[in-house]
Write a protein that holds these residues in place. Structure first.
Motif, short mmCIF file in Angstrom:
data_model
loop_
_atom_site.label_atom_id
_atom_site.label_comp_id
_atom_site.label_asym_id
_atom_site.label_seq_id
_atom_site.Cartn_x
_atom_site.Cartn_y
_atom_site.Cartn_z
N HIS A 9 0.92 -1.10 -0.16
CA HIS A 9 -0.42 0.31 0.04
C HIS A 9 0.60 1.64 -0.19
CE1 HIS A 9 -3.35 2.07 0.90
NE2 HIS A 9 -3.28 2.94 1.60
N THR A 12 -0.08 8.18 1.01
CA THR A 12 -1.08 8.69 0.61
C THR A 12 -0.40 9.88 -0.68
OG1 THR A 12 -2.59 9.48 2.46
CG2 THR A 12 -2.58 10.56 0.44
N GLN A 15 0.04 7.81 -3.99
CA GLN A 15 -0.95 6.73 -4.60
C GLN A 15 -1.46 6.94 -5.87
OE1 GLN A 15 -4.17 6.84 -1.77
NE2 GLN A 15 -3.02 5.55 -0.33
N GLN A 16 -1.63 8.29 -6.49
CA GLN A 16 -2.11 8.46 -8.25
C GLN A 16 -0.82 9.03 -8.60
OE1 GLN A 16 -4.89 8.25 -8.68
NE2 GLN A 16 -5.43 8.48 -7.14
N ARG A 21 4.58 3.73 -8.82
CA ARG A 21 3.34 2.04 -8.52
C ARG A 21 4.58 1.10 -9.36
NH1 ARG A 21 -2.40 1.79 -8.03
NH2 ARG A 21 -2.26 3.97 -9.20
N GLY A 42 -4.43 3.02 -5.07
CA GLY A 42 -3.03 3.00 -5.05
C GLY A 42 -2.12 1.41 -4.43
N SER A 43 -2.61 0.56 -4.35
CA SER A 43 -1.43 -0.09 -4.22
C SER A 43 -1.51 -1.45 -5.49
CB SER A 43 -2.95 -1.16 -2.76
OG SER A 43 -3.36 0.06 -2.03
#
Length: 144
Positions: A9, A12, A15-16, A21, A42-43
């Motif tokens: 995870h 914050t 996450q976008q 990622r 976002g994980s």
């Protein structure tokens, strides 16, 4: 060591961030693992050898990394297995021997684009078949 499924995870602020990622997906492949699913929160759900958990937990973009256990008789288990299998197959197909275009500038294998999991209906109230833990689960073998 044993291969385990983990929820990675992101913090914050990441996450976008598709680059963050993507970097985590690439790291998963570099340690010999597979990205099983990317969530819209976002994980990443990934499978890799448990020896790498600390490596992922120390990554600047990672909020937490914990084991995921899927109850094989749970309502969502069959759908998750199908999704995981499709994503692993795409990543295997993208390895250099099968597809020379799936490598980065450094020649290393890269992950293939993932199918995003977007539930079509709310999960069942009492039986999702999924449990998530941020604690390390030691594997004990009978007689060992």
């Amino acid at each position: 060591m044993a291969v385990q499924i983990y929820l990675i995870h992101l913090r914050t602020s990441f996450q976008q961030d598709e680059d963050a990622r993507g970097a985590l997906a690439d790291l998963t492949l570099q340690v010999g693992g597979f990205v099983l699913m990317a969530t819209n929160a976002g994980s990443l759900i990934a499978a890799f050898d448990e020896q790498w958990v600390g490596f992922f937990r120390q990554h600047r973009a990672v909020e937490f990394c914990g084991a995921v256990n899927v109850d094989p008789s749970g309502a969502a288990a069959s759908k998750l297995r199908d999704l995981f299998a499709a994503n692993v197959a795409a990543q295997l197909a993208g390895r250099p021997a099968a597809n020379a275009g799936a490598t980065g500038r450094d020649g290393a294998a890269r992950h293939r684009p993932l199918r995003w999991h977007r539930p079509s209906e709310p999960p069942a109230m009492n039986d999702s078949g999924i449990s998530i833990s941020t604690r390390h689960h030691a594997r004990h073998h009978p007689g060992g």
